[in-house]
Design a protein around this motif. Structure first.
Motif, mmCIF file in Angstrom:
data_model
loop_
_atom_site.group_PDB
_atom_site.id
_atom_site.type_symbol
_atom_site.label_atom_id
_atom_site.label_comp_id
_atom_site.label_asym_id
_atom_site.label_seq_id
_atom_site.Cartn_x
_atom_site.Cartn_y
_atom_site.Cartn_z
ATOM 1 N N LEU A 157 -77.290 28.456 -28.837
ATOM 2 C CA LEU A 157 -76.480 29.491 -29.464
ATOM 3 C C LEU A 157 -75.127 29.655 -28.776
ATOM 4 O O LEU A 157 -74.084 29.710 -29.439
ATOM 5 N N ALA A 158 -75.136 29.727 -27.440
ATOM 6 C CA ALA A 158 -73.874 29.897 -26.709
ATOM 7 C C ALA A 158 -72.937 28.724 -26.959
ATOM 8 O O ALA A 158 -71.730 28.901 -27.212
ATOM 9 N N GLY A 159 -73.475 27.503 -26.906
ATOM 10 C CA GLY A 159 -72.641 26.332 -27.146
ATOM 11 C C GLY A 159 -72.080 26.304 -28.556
ATOM 12 O O GLY A 159 -70.919 25.926 -28.767
ATOM 13 N N ALA A 160 -72.888 26.698 -29.544
ATOM 14 C CA ALA A 160 -72.434 26.678 -30.936
ATOM 15 C C ALA A 160 -71.291 27.661 -31.161
ATOM 16 O O ALA A 160 -70.328 27.361 -31.878
ATOM 17 N N ILE A 161 -71.374 28.833 -30.575
ATOM 18 C CA ILE A 161 -70.307 29.831 -30.739
ATOM 19 C C ILE A 161 -68.994 29.318 -30.146
ATOM 20 O O ILE A 161 -67.928 29.396 -30.768
ATOM 21 N N LEU A 162 -69.066 28.759 -28.932
ATOM 22 C CA LEU A 162 -67.852 28.249 -28.287
ATOM 23 C C LEU A 162 -67.287 27.052 -29.043
ATOM 24 O O LEU A 162 -66.063 26.916 -29.198
ATOM 25 N N ALA A 163 -68.159 26.152 -29.522
ATOM 26 C CA ALA A 163 -67.688 24.984 -30.267
ATOM 27 C C ALA A 163 -67.021 25.399 -31.576
ATOM 28 O O ALA A 163 -66.010 24.805 -31.982
ATOM 29 N N ALA A 164 -67.576 26.399 -32.243
ATOM 30 C CA ALA A 164 -66.964 26.878 -33.488
ATOM 31 C C ALA A 164 -65.562 27.413 -33.231
ATOM 32 O O ALA A 164 -64.631 27.172 -34.013
ATOM 33 N N ILE A 165 -65.386 28.146 -32.139
ATOM 34 C CA ILE A 165 -64.057 28.652 -31.792
ATOM 35 C C ILE A 165 -63.077 27.494 -31.595
ATOM 36 O O ILE A 165 -61.941 27.511 -32.093
ATOM 37 N N ALA A 166 -63.514 26.446 -30.866
ATOM 38 C CA ALA A 166 -62.643 25.293 -30.621
ATOM 39 C C ALA A 166 -62.296 24.570 -31.922
ATOM 40 O O ALA A 166 -61.149 24.134 -32.120
ATOM 41 N N LEU A 167 -63.263 24.425 -32.831
ATOM 42 C CA LEU A 167 -63.008 23.746 -34.099
ATOM 43 C C LEU A 167 -62.027 24.538 -34.965
ATOM 44 O O LEU A 167 -61.188 23.950 -35.668
ATOM 45 N N PHE A 168 -62.115 25.847 -34.937
ATOM 46 C CA PHE A 168 -61.175 26.649 -35.712
ATOM 47 C C PHE A 168 -59.768 26.597 -35.117
ATOM 48 O O PHE A 168 -58.769 26.650 -35.844
ATOM 49 N N ALA A 169 -59.662 26.471 -33.792
ATOM 50 C CA ALA A 169 -58.352 26.496 -33.137
ATOM 51 C C ALA A 169 -57.672 25.127 -33.124
ATOM 52 O O ALA A 169 -56.442 25.047 -33.125
ATOM 53 N N MET A 170 -58.458 24.037 -33.105
ATOM 54 C CA MET A 170 -57.894 22.701 -32.942
ATOM 55 C C MET A 170 -56.789 22.368 -33.946
ATOM 56 O O MET A 170 -55.717 21.871 -33.552
ATOM 57 N N PRO A 171 -56.955 22.612 -35.265
ATOM 58 C CA PRO A 171 -55.910 22.226 -36.218
ATOM 59 C C PRO A 171 -54.615 23.027 -36.081
ATOM 60 O O PRO A 171 -53.606 22.663 -36.687
ATOM 61 N N GLU A 172 -54.657 24.113 -35.325
ATOM 62 C CA GLU A 172 -53.459 24.924 -35.122
ATOM 63 C C GLU A 172 -52.715 24.520 -33.853
ATOM 64 O O GLU A 172 -51.810 25.231 -33.411
ATOM 65 N N SER A 173 -53.085 23.382 -33.263
ATOM 66 C CA SER A 173 -52.492 22.956 -31.995
ATOM 67 C C SER A 173 -50.974 22.822 -32.125
ATOM 68 O O SER A 173 -50.489 22.025 -32.947
ATOM 69 N N PRO A 174 -50.202 23.531 -31.322
ATOM 70 C CA PRO A 174 -48.737 23.393 -31.355
ATOM 71 C C PRO A 174 -48.234 22.229 -30.511
ATOM 72 O O PRO A 174 -47.066 21.868 -30.596
ATOM 73 N N SER A 175 -49.109 21.655 -29.675
ATOM 74 C CA SER A 175 -48.673 20.599 -28.772
ATOM 75 C C SER A 175 -49.851 19.699 -28.434
ATOM 76 O O SER A 175 -51.014 20.032 -28.681
ATOM 77 N N ILE A 176 -49.530 18.543 -27.839
ATOM 78 C CA ILE A 176 -50.571 17.606 -27.412
ATOM 79 C C ILE A 176 -51.463 18.253 -26.365
ATOM 80 O O ILE A 176 -52.693 18.097 -26.393
ATOM 81 N N TRP A 177 -50.882 19.003 -25.443
ATOM 82 C CA TRP A 177 -51.671 19.569 -24.357
ATOM 83 C C TRP A 177 -52.608 20.665 -24.844
ATOM 84 O O TRP A 177 -53.728 20.785 -24.350
ATOM 85 N N PHE A 178 -52.183 21.437 -25.833
ATOM 86 C CA PHE A 178 -53.095 22.431 -26.410
ATOM 87 C C PHE A 178 -54.278 21.730 -27.073
ATOM 88 O O PHE A 178 -55.425 22.150 -26.925
ATOM 89 N N ALA A 179 -53.992 20.637 -27.797
ATOM 90 C CA ALA A 179 -55.069 19.874 -28.438
ATOM 91 C C ALA A 179 -56.018 19.307 -27.398
ATOM 92 O O ALA A 179 -57.241 19.283 -27.591
ATOM 93 N N ALA A 180 -55.474 18.837 -26.254
ATOM 94 C CA ALA A 180 -56.323 18.283 -25.194
ATOM 95 C C ALA A 180 -57.227 19.365 -24.602
ATOM 96 O O ALA A 180 -58.412 19.118 -24.327
ATOM 97 N N VAL A 181 -56.682 20.573 -24.411
ATOM 98 C CA VAL A 181 -57.498 21.680 -23.895
ATOM 99 C C VAL A 181 -58.598 22.047 -24.892
ATOM 100 O O VAL A 181 -59.751 22.304 -24.517
#
Length: 499
Positions: free
Chosen positions: A84-108
């Motif tokens: 459950l904990a991993g799924a919540i964090l992964a969902a947050i990352a998946l929602f944020a990834m396409p909004e990456s303003p830079s290469i380094w944000f995408a890497a994080v």
């Protein structure tokens, strides 16, 4: 005392969460090189950006395995809190990834995504062993592999489906296409819902019942402090020296800076093992570091031999995930320009190719592999799968029509199914139940170490020997799978003919 036999519904519920987890991995594998290149990164630097994925797996999986063996949170149980904990964090990352303003944000975000997926995934491997009797392990991992394949098909195809519905597949330079954005948002929601299904629909055995299921053969020393305390520091100094040598080679030859990370990890493990030995000698019996290092050094012989096979198998897989998109774009669509329509068309076709190999894997896991295992045994079945993978990678040199690459993916799909099912089916029945989580986590270290090696070294290899020619990485992948097949013969020698 024997565990209850699970019916089809039980097998389904135990592994359904993996459907969503694999959607997340499929989106990551098929699109991260595309995202990095869309944001302006050079192809030779892609392996260095991908280093986040194996590094997080290397650090997270043994720790989560160790902790989940010792967790019991009432109604949530032993493994499910980590799902459950991993799924919540992964969902947050998946929602944020396409909004990456830079290469380094995408890497994080890639770092967060891979760490979170590993937090969920590692306990799922142990969960099959927890919930199923030994004669159902093969069936359990086959169903899990089928869900992995199905989830990967959905995740890989989603950008192409979006394009078919009129969503823009091309974006201005420095921006991520809308097809990729919607795919990642869908993946986040699907991942969270599928993991919730497993959390809600399953009830784990409490510690008292798990203890009742133990057999005399499962009894182990927890942790093996006595054996660790008897170790000398020579091996630790060897790891540190290896790290220093790697760093000096990087400086002397001017290799990519990512190689320094490999040296730092080698030296870091040496220092960690020294500390673990010192703690064990002082009689500290509860620290996690000594437990993990002790379990790592005391792995069963069969697990060590399988680990070598995993090392070479996953080296080839990581090469494929990093390089297939630029290879297909350059050699089958005639472009290196990540902002061009041809490149984006190639990237979508790679997503479809990945869907094909995952679909083949889902079918093969439930049909071809069981049929082969009954006739050849599990070890020789895996050798056959490795040979199929080598043939699939080598065919990229021969096939120039993009449609013909479907043949390559069929062979790769059989290999993928075998990698996901056979080693775990062989291993699960030979491991002590009380340490299933940490041993599965340590076994998966040999999934992520080769990925880390590829991520840190492959860029320098490409620059030195075939700059701008990524297709030669497929030759490397084919050769490593042949080495894995040879290594698998030593595993077969430890098992009965019909294992």
């Amino acid at each position: 005392m024997e565990k209850p036999r699970q019916g089809f519904a039980g097998l389904w519920n135990i592994s359904f969460g993996f459907f969503g987890i694999q959607i997340g991995f499929a989106l990551q594998n098929a699109n991260m090189s595309r995202i990095f290149q869309s944001l302006g990164e050079d192809i030779e630097k892609l392996p260095g950006l991908w280093v986040a994925a194996p590094l997080t797996g290397l650090l997270v999986q043994p720790v989560i395995g160790h902790l989940s063996d010792r967790t019991w949170l009432g109604r949530l149980g032993r493994r499910r809190p980590y799902f459950l904990a991993g799924a919540i964090l992964a969902a947050i990352a998946l929602f944020a990834m396409p909004e990456s303003p830079s290469i380094w944000f995408a890497a994080v975000m890639l770092w967060l995504l891979d760490a979170s997926l590993n937090i969920s995934m590692e306990p799922f491997r142990a969960f099959v062993g927890d919930m199923l009797r030994k004669d159902q392990h093969s069936a359990g991992y086959a169903v899990q592999t089928a869900f992995i394949g199905a989830g990967a098909v959905v995740g890989s195809l989603f950008p192409s489906v979006m394009e078919a519905f009129g969503v823009a597949n091309v974006a201005p330079p420095g921006q991520i296409p809308e097809t990729v954005r919607y795919a990642f948002w869908f993946g986040g929601a699907a991942l969270l819902l599928s993991v919730l299904w497993t959390v809600v629909s399953t009830d784990e055995y409490d510690p008292a019942r798990m203890a009742a299921f133990e057999t005399a053969g499962d009894a182990v020393e927890l942790p093996p402090m006595r054996a660790l305390a008897s170790h000398s520091y020579a091996a630790s100094f060897g790891w540190i020296a290896a790290g220093v040598v790697v760093a000096l080679v990087q400086i002397r030859l001017g290799l990519l800076r990512e190689v320094l990370l490999l040296g730092a990890l080698l030296a870091g493990y040496g220092l960690a093992s020294m500390l673990a030995i010192a703690l064990a000698r002082r009689g500290s019996s509860t620290n996690m570091l000594s437990s993990i290092v002790g379990d790592f050094s005391g792995m069963p012989a069969l697990m060590k031999r399988l680990a070598i096979v995993q090392f070479f198998s996953w080296s080839a897989l990581f090469v494929m995930w990093i390089n297939t998109t630029p290879i297909v774009a350059q050699y089958h669509y005639g472009t290196r320009d990540a902002a061009s329509a041809a490149y984006q068309e190639a990237a979508n076709w790679v997503g479809e190719l990945f869907a094909i190999y995952n679909g083949v894997a889902a079918i093969a896991a439930l049909t071809l592999l069981p049929w082969l295992a009954r006739r050849l045994g599990q070890a020789r079945t895996h050798m056959t799968g490795l040979a199929c993978g080598a043939a699939g990678y080598a065919s990229f040199f021969v096939l120039r029509d993009p449609m013909h690459l479907i043949v390559s993916e069929i062979f790769i799909g059989i290999f993928w199914a075998s990698v996901l099912a056979m080693p775990y089916a062989i291993l699960a029945s030979s491991l002590p139940q009380a340490k299933l989580g940490v041993y599965m986590g340590l076994f998966n270290v040999f999934v992520v170490i080769p990925q880390l090696l590829v991520a840190t070294v492959m860029g320098s290899v490409m620059q030195a020997f075939f700059p701008g020619e990524p297709i030669y990485t497929m030759a490397f992948a084919a050769v490593t799978l042949m080495v894995a097949m040879i290594a698998m013969t030593s595993v077969a020698a430890m098992l009965p003919r019909r294992d």
